[in-house]
Design a protein around this motif. Sequence first.
Motif, short mmCIF file in Angstrom:
data_model
loop_
_atom_site.label_atom_id
_atom_site.label_comp_id
_atom_site.label_asym_id
_atom_site.label_seq_id
_atom_site.Cartn_x
_atom_site.Cartn_y
_atom_site.Cartn_z
N GLU A 185 21.06 5.91 -28.56
CA GLU A 185 21.98 4.80 -28.85
C GLU A 185 21.76 4.30 -30.27
N VAL A 186 22.86 3.90 -30.93
CA VAL A 186 22.83 3.44 -32.32
C VAL A 186 23.58 2.12 -32.42
N SER A 187 22.96 1.15 -33.07
CA SER A 187 23.60 -0.14 -33.30
C SER A 187 23.42 -0.51 -34.77
N ALA A 188 24.49 -0.95 -35.44
CA ALA A 188 24.42 -1.19 -36.87
C ALA A 188 25.04 -2.53 -37.25
N THR A 189 24.46 -3.15 -38.27
CA THR A 189 25.04 -4.34 -38.90
C THR A 189 24.94 -4.16 -40.41
N GLN A 190 25.84 -4.84 -41.12
CA GLN A 190 25.80 -4.83 -42.58
C GLN A 190 26.28 -6.18 -43.06
N VAL A 199 23.91 -5.32 -51.30
CA VAL A 199 24.39 -4.86 -50.00
C VAL A 199 23.17 -4.48 -49.17
N SER A 200 23.11 -4.96 -47.94
CA SER A 200 22.01 -4.61 -47.04
C SER A 200 22.59 -4.20 -45.69
N ALA A 201 21.95 -3.22 -45.08
CA ALA A 201 22.36 -2.75 -43.75
C ALA A 201 21.13 -2.57 -42.88
N HIS A 202 21.33 -2.78 -41.58
CA HIS A 202 20.25 -2.61 -40.62
C HIS A 202 20.79 -1.80 -39.44
N VAL A 203 20.07 -0.73 -39.10
CA VAL A 203 20.47 0.12 -37.98
C VAL A 203 19.31 0.19 -37.00
N THR A 204 19.61 -0.01 -35.72
CA THR A 204 18.62 0.12 -34.66
C THR A 204 18.91 1.38 -33.86
N LEU A 205 17.90 2.23 -33.73
CA LEU A 205 18.01 3.47 -32.99
C LEU A 205 17.16 3.38 -31.72
N THR A 206 17.75 3.69 -30.60
CA THR A 206 16.99 3.84 -29.36
C THR A 206 16.82 5.33 -29.10
N ALA A 289 22.26 16.61 -37.65
CA ALA A 289 21.81 15.49 -36.82
C ALA A 289 21.77 14.18 -37.61
N ALA A 290 21.35 14.25 -38.86
CA ALA A 290 21.31 13.04 -39.68
C ALA A 290 22.71 12.50 -39.93
N VAL A 291 23.66 13.39 -40.20
CA VAL A 291 25.04 12.94 -40.41
C VAL A 291 25.62 12.35 -39.13
N ALA A 292 25.24 12.91 -37.98
CA ALA A 292 25.73 12.37 -36.71
C ALA A 292 25.27 10.92 -36.52
N LEU A 293 24.05 10.60 -36.95
CA LEU A 293 23.59 9.21 -36.87
C LEU A 293 24.38 8.31 -37.82
N VAL A 294 24.70 8.82 -38.99
CA VAL A 294 25.53 8.06 -39.92
C VAL A 294 26.90 7.78 -39.29
N ASP A 295 27.50 8.82 -38.70
CA ASP A 295 28.80 8.63 -38.02
C ASP A 295 28.70 7.53 -36.97
N SER A 300 29.59 2.00 -35.00
CA SER A 300 29.07 0.73 -34.49
C SER A 300 29.50 -0.43 -35.38
N LEU A 301 29.46 -0.24 -36.70
CA LEU A 301 29.93 -1.30 -37.61
C LEU A 301 31.39 -1.63 -37.34
N ALA A 302 32.21 -0.59 -37.13
CA ALA A 302 33.65 -0.80 -36.94
C ALA A 302 33.94 -1.52 -35.62
N SER A 303 33.18 -1.21 -34.58
CA SER A 303 33.46 -1.76 -33.25
C SER A 303 32.70 -3.04 -32.96
N GLY A 304 31.59 -3.24 -33.66
CA GLY A 304 30.73 -4.37 -33.37
C GLY A 304 29.87 -4.17 -32.13
N HIS A 305 29.80 -2.94 -31.63
CA HIS A 305 29.05 -2.64 -30.42
C HIS A 305 28.15 -1.42 -30.63
N PRO A 306 27.11 -1.29 -29.83
CA PRO A 306 26.29 -0.07 -29.91
C PRO A 306 27.11 1.16 -29.54
N VAL A 307 26.70 2.29 -30.09
CA VAL A 307 27.34 3.57 -29.80
C VAL A 307 26.35 4.44 -29.04
#
Length: 309
Positions: A185-190, A199-206, A289-295, A300-307
């Motif tokens: 699971e991936v959750s992002a804020t910026q 510009v700062s961004a924070h991503v949480t990976l489970t 795999a790294a690009v998949a996490l970026v996607d 997550s940024l666009a939806s406001g929800h974890p992916v």
Amino acid sequence: MDSTPQVGIVGAGGIAPPHIEGWLALGAEVGILRRTGADALAEQYRIRIHDSLDALLDASEIVDIVSPTPSHPDIAQAAFDRGRHVVCEKPLALTASDAQAMTDAAHAAAVRLFPAHVVRYFDGYRRLHEQRETVGRMLELTFRRTVAAPSAAWFYSQELGGGLIRDLMIHDLDQALWLAGPVAEVSATQDRADEQPPVSAHVTLTHVNGAISHVRADWFGPETPFRSQVEVVGADGALRFGTDELGGAREGYLPPASDLDPYRAQLADFLDALRTGRDARVTPEDGVAAVALVDAAYASLASGHPVVL
């Protein structure tokens, strides 16, 4: 492969000099495709300049792509069609599907594709990876990367292949995968749109194994020194590394200089992989795999929800 590698560089931006210097230190004969900035680099490093991609491909065994991300797939495909191996700066492509297509095309052409995730070649990160099992069951990983913001406008535009997460944070997303394995699971804020610093961004990976990675990246003002840190906490202990340990912070978006140049180390690893047939430390699948996490982070940024992956 010939004992003297024949290398063609495509791209003349800020990341080109470390690649050129790395190849030259390894004894390669280097050429560069003529485009804005390439003439100055050709003169500075006394390397050949080619007026067309076809001419560069004629003269090269290895094509090193350091151009903006949207250009990677077409340049790589042209190289694969000519039987050339490819080194490609991160990220491989704009999307994981495009990165996978590059990987498939390299395999079909029976040539090698090497994603240039240089942080895997920082000695401190390598040692931390080798020692990761000493912490026992991984619980929490924390990454922070802060650099001076780039000046070119395309870096800030997701549509043009930039964006803080895609361009900078991908280094630590790759590290999280390398250290703790697949992500569920991936959750992002910026904190603001990618227009100008700060510009700062924070991503949480489970992770699938239950570990949690907190990944933060910052583009700050022009006087900001390069700095990165990582901490891995497990049930039996903790490991830490930061570039401050290398001494002598360096302004800009490149790391402090050290005796163990990671740019040269990654190219040396790829050359040895070509000569021996083994896998390099970074595989095409790692790049995908790294690009998949970026996607997932941008989704997550666009939806406001974890992916969920």
